[in-house]
Write a protein that holds these residues in place. Sequence first.
Motif, PDB file in Angstrom:
ATOM      1  N   MET A 110      26.136 -12.852  74.115  1.00  0.00           N
ATOM      2  CA  MET A 110      25.895 -12.098  72.878  1.00  0.00           C
ATOM      3  C   MET A 110      25.010 -12.876  71.911  1.00  0.00           C
ATOM      4  O   MET A 110      25.204 -14.071  71.691  1.00  0.00           O
ATOM      5  N   ILE A 111      24.042 -12.159  71.339  1.00  0.00           N
ATOM      6  CA  ILE A 111      23.186 -12.717  70.281  1.00  0.00           C
ATOM      7  C   ILE A 111      23.536 -11.963  68.998  1.00  0.00           C
ATOM      8  O   ILE A 111      23.587 -10.738  68.996  1.00  0.00           O
ATOM      9  N   PHE A 112      23.745 -12.713  67.936  1.00  0.00           N
ATOM     10  CA  PHE A 112      24.196 -12.098  66.689  1.00  0.00           C
ATOM     11  C   PHE A 112      23.031 -11.835  65.733  1.00  0.00           C
ATOM     12  O   PHE A 112      21.928 -12.328  65.941  1.00  0.00           O
ATOM     13  N   THR A 113      23.334 -11.106  64.683  1.00  0.00           N
ATOM     14  CA  THR A 113      22.297 -10.769  63.701  1.00  0.00           C
ATOM     15  C   THR A 113      21.732 -12.036  63.054  1.00  0.00           C
ATOM     16  O   THR A 113      20.525 -12.225  62.981  1.00  0.00           O
ATOM     17  N   GLN A 114      22.632 -12.886  62.591  1.00  0.00           N
ATOM     18  CA  GLN A 114      22.205 -14.143  61.975  1.00  0.00           C
ATOM     19  C   GLN A 114      22.167 -15.221  63.042  1.00  0.00           C
ATOM     20  O   GLN A 114      23.161 -15.397  63.760  1.00  0.00           O
ATOM     21  N   PRO A 115      21.070 -15.955  63.168  1.00  0.00           N
ATOM     22  CA  PRO A 115      21.063 -17.046  64.142  1.00  0.00           C
ATOM     23  C   PRO A 115      22.094 -18.103  63.750  1.00  0.00           C
ATOM     24  O   PRO A 115      22.099 -18.558  62.611  1.00  0.00           O
ATOM     25  N   THR A 116      22.970 -18.422  64.680  1.00  0.00           N
ATOM     26  CA  THR A 116      24.033 -19.379  64.380  1.00  0.00           C
ATOM     27  C   THR A 116      23.761 -20.673  65.125  1.00  0.00           C
ATOM     28  O   THR A 116      23.863 -20.726  66.344  1.00  0.00           O
ATOM     29  N   VAL A 117      23.402 -21.683  64.367  1.00  0.00           N
ATOM     30  CA  VAL A 117      23.111 -22.979  64.967  1.00  0.00           C
ATOM     31  C   VAL A 117      24.364 -23.834  64.888  1.00  0.00           C
ATOM     32  O   VAL A 117      24.986 -23.936  63.836  1.00  0.00           O
ATOM     33  N   LEU A 118      24.722 -24.432  66.013  1.00  0.00           N
ATOM     34  CA  LEU A 118      25.897 -25.287  66.041  1.00  0.00           C
ATOM     35  C   LEU A 118      25.485 -26.706  65.657  1.00  0.00           C
ATOM     36  O   LEU A 118      24.313 -27.066  65.785  1.00  0.00           O
ATOM     37  N   PRO A 119      26.432 -27.522  65.199  1.00  0.00           N
ATOM     38  CA  PRO A 119      26.060 -28.897  64.846  1.00  0.00           C
ATOM     39  C   PRO A 119      25.576 -29.650  66.085  1.00  0.00           C
ATOM     40  O   PRO A 119      26.033 -29.386  67.184  1.00  0.00           O
ATOM     41  N   GLY A 120      24.657 -30.549  65.884  1.00  0.00           N
ATOM     42  CA  GLY A 120      24.128 -31.329  67.004  1.00  0.00           C
ATOM     43  C   GLY A 120      22.661 -31.042  67.237  1.00  0.00           C
ATOM     44  O   GLY A 120      22.012 -30.356  66.448  1.00  0.00           O
ATOM     45  N   SER A 121      22.157 -31.580  68.338  1.00  0.00           N
ATOM     46  CA  SER A 121      20.725 -31.477  68.618  1.00  0.00           C
ATOM     47  C   SER A 121      20.368 -30.127  69.244  1.00  0.00           C
ATOM     48  O   SER A 121      21.257 -29.316  69.555  1.00  0.00           O
ATOM     49  N   VAL A 122      19.078 -29.925  69.426  1.00  0.00           N
ATOM     50  CA  VAL A 122      18.596 -28.716  70.108  1.00  0.00           C
ATOM     51  C   VAL A 122      19.222 -28.656  71.504  1.00  0.00           C
ATOM     52  O   VAL A 122      19.749 -27.612  71.926  1.00  0.00           O
ATOM     53  N   PHE A 123      19.217 -29.803  72.183  1.00  0.00           N
ATOM     54  CA  PHE A 123      19.789 -29.862  73.534  1.00  0.00           C
ATOM     55  C   PHE A 123      21.284 -29.542  73.499  1.00  0.00           C
ATOM     56  O   PHE A 123      21.782 -28.770  74.324  1.00  0.00           O
ATOM     57  N   ASP A 124      21.995 -30.132  72.542  1.00  0.00           N
ATOM     58  CA  ASP A 124      23.439 -29.878  72.426  1.00  0.00           C
ATOM     59  C   ASP A 124      23.713 -28.387  72.262  1.00  0.00           C
ATOM     60  O   ASP A 124      24.691 -27.855  72.799  1.00  0.00           O
ATOM     61  N   CYS A 131      19.277 -19.513  69.935  1.00  0.00           N
ATOM     62  CA  CYS A 131      20.531 -18.826  70.246  1.00  0.00           C
ATOM     63  C   CYS A 131      20.405 -18.063  71.570  1.00  0.00           C
ATOM     64  O   CYS A 131      21.348 -18.010  72.367  1.00  0.00           O
ATOM     65  N   VAL A 132      19.225 -17.474  71.789  1.00  0.00           N
ATOM     66  CA  VAL A 132      18.986 -16.765  73.054  1.00  0.00           C
ATOM     67  C   VAL A 132      19.078 -17.761  74.210  1.00  0.00           C
ATOM     68  O   VAL A 132      19.713 -17.495  75.234  1.00  0.00           O
ATOM     69  N   ALA A 133      18.468 -18.944  74.013  1.00  0.00           N
ATOM     70  CA  ALA A 133      18.498 -19.960  75.072  1.00  0.00           C
ATOM     71  C   ALA A 133      19.939 -20.407  75.354  1.00  0.00           C
ATOM     72  O   ALA A 133      20.310 -20.624  76.509  1.00  0.00           O
ATOM     73  N   ARG A 134      20.735 -20.531  74.308  1.00  0.00           N
ATOM     74  CA  ARG A 134      22.134 -20.949  74.488  1.00  0.00           C
ATOM     75  C   ARG A 134      22.872 -19.956  75.379  1.00  0.00           C
ATOM     76  O   ARG A 134      23.692 -20.329  76.217  1.00  0.00           O
ATOM     77  N   VAL A 135      22.590 -18.676  75.155  1.00  0.00           N
ATOM     78  CA  VAL A 135      23.239 -17.640  75.962  1.00  0.00           C
ATOM     79  C   VAL A 135      22.685 -17.647  77.383  1.00  0.00           C
ATOM     80  O   VAL A 135      23.434 -17.567  78.355  1.00  0.00           O
ATOM     81  N   LEU A 136      21.355 -17.783  77.513  1.00  0.00           N
ATOM     82  CA  LEU A 136      20.723 -17.717  78.837  1.00  0.00           C
ATOM     83  C   LEU A 136      21.133 -18.892  79.730  1.00  0.00           C
ATOM     84  O   LEU A 136      21.128 -18.771  80.956  1.00  0.00           O
ATOM     85  N   ALA A 137      21.473 -20.010  79.111  1.00  0.00           N
ATOM     86  CA  ALA A 137      21.872 -21.182  79.901  1.00  0.00           C
ATOM     87  C   ALA A 137      23.070 -20.869  80.785  1.00  0.00           C
ATOM     88  O   ALA A 137      23.273 -21.487  81.830  1.00  0.00           O
ATOM     89  N   LEU A 138      23.862 -19.893  80.368  1.00  0.00           N
ATOM     90  CA  LEU A 138      25.062 -19.527  81.136  1.00  0.00           C
ATOM     91  C   LEU A 138      24.756 -18.486  82.209  1.00  0.00           C
ATOM     92  O   LEU A 138      25.647 -18.062  82.931  1.00  0.00           O
ATOM     93  N   ASP A 139      23.495 -18.061  82.264  1.00  0.00           N
ATOM     94  CA  ASP A 139      23.065 -17.078  83.251  1.00  0.00           C
ATOM     95  C   ASP A 139      23.917 -15.803  83.205  1.00  0.00           C
ATOM     96  O   ASP A 139      24.529 -15.412  84.209  1.00  0.00           O
TER      97      ASP A 139
END
Lengths: 285, 263
Positions: B97-111, B165-173
């Motif tokens: 799921m991708i939300f309306t507001q981009p939600t960035v988690l603490p940590g690096s881009v990679f994290d 956020c899209v990449a975070r979701v796509l990483a899980l295939d």
Amino acid sequence: MGVALLPANGGKAQEAAGFFGRLPILGACFASVLAALIALGFAAALIAVGWKYVPAALTASVPQGAAAAIWISLVLVVLTMPATLAIAVLAAACAWDINIGGTVGRTLRGWLVFSTSVPAVVVGATVFLLCAMLGLRVGIWTALAAVVALNVPRTTARIVRMLGYIPAQTIDATAAAGAAPAFAFFAVALRTIRRPLAALALALCAQLLGQAAVIVLAGGLTGDQPLAVQIWKFAPDVRLAGFQGAQSLLLVAACGFFVAASGAVSSYRPRRRISAARASLGVGT
Amino acid sequence: MPQSRNPLVETKLETDRLHVRYGQTHALKGVNLSVVAGTTLAIIGAGASGKTTLLRCFNRLHDLDPSVRVEGSVKLDGAEVLGPRVDVRSLRRRVGMIFTQPTVLPGSVFDNVAFGLRAKGVRSQAELEERCRAALQRAMLWDRVSSMLRNPAPELPRELLQHLCVARVLALDPEVLLLDDPTASLDPVSGLALEETILALRRDHTVVLATNNLEQAARLSDATCYVANGEVVETGETPHVFNRPTDTRTEDFLAGRSSNLPT
């Protein structure tokens, strides 16, 4: 063109309303000045009484040197602060997310409301009685347990309050990524509040330095005493007023150091490198 | 498990008499809907009509709020997802799921990109790096962030955060992508860039897009579903719904007439 005229006594009524409207502000100003004067008065009295005794208090052998007492106090802080914080963080996780804590978490949440108002003397007495009932020797470890027990509820409540500021979207995003609640708590929630948590840990150190009653009650300590306990024990002795003043000054300074460090940590903002990042990406500002 | 009724038209997601209540508010009222595998369904409707509520049923995100009651049936590949024995975390990995507001988690881009993988238990650094790279490439972000993977994610420009956020979701295939008005918080140019990414992702995923942007719905979707006051008013192929709506309420909504504002 019509002009609305105020009745003849309108001006006076407005003046009266204005005066009464300003009363709370005047009251608040007065209270602030009074509080500042009291604090300054205490500080001035402490300095007047104890300042010249500071070098002597640090090296005195009777009743005990303040340096040794501060050292014992710091050892106590080092032993109790991590334990208090660790227990409080775990308890806060349960209270914050019912998916972690379940029924325990719900109960904990209710308990926190009341537990923060339990007096130190009750906690100390409870630990002392428990030790007596279990046949355990009352000593340094019971004192430490009492200190931890006294501080865990307040610390937990503060951490739960911090966690409450984490946006719901963050929780949604972690859950949507398939993270277990406990993983989300440690990987995201704790990292999100790491700065206020560090500030809380430092403030807790200041709080622990000043706690005497519960250690006196539950500890039955012999030998070297923490500074707060020593001040507490010898307070009635008027002959030691100078030493007491000096020791109080040192205790206030030590607490002040931790409080200042806590304030610095909580207000610290890392230098943002957004402009640099944008520039490297070729994105306009 | 997959129950292919027709090998050519396989239903990926299905709801049957789905009701959702927030306390006294009846947010979804007996929604029946099916999403064909490999297609993009746009859910359109006025604000507070139940679009987001419907999306959150597909990955059981309502479970996070104890005050929400969900009744009825939601099926993924023919298997019920609302049951008590369903592995919800596994479901959420399959339905991203991708939300309306981009939600960035603490940590690096990679994290951020690796978050879901780590939560899943992937520990191998090589695997994490490989899958993160692939996810960032598919999110069309790799070229722009490959040199700053260890930088704090919040330092990325705002227009890239939703891609992250899209990449975070796509990483899980995931098999299904739920997009909750993902361009609403972006400027038009960034929104179009994200749309390009979504268009590319449509080939490999079943997509459910809730949007307030009718042009976007028309551009991106194969089928469109109009929701009003928690009820599905009309569902059909996108050109059909937009050009020849069968329900007057749909017609009014598309024409910007206020006959079905939320009650």
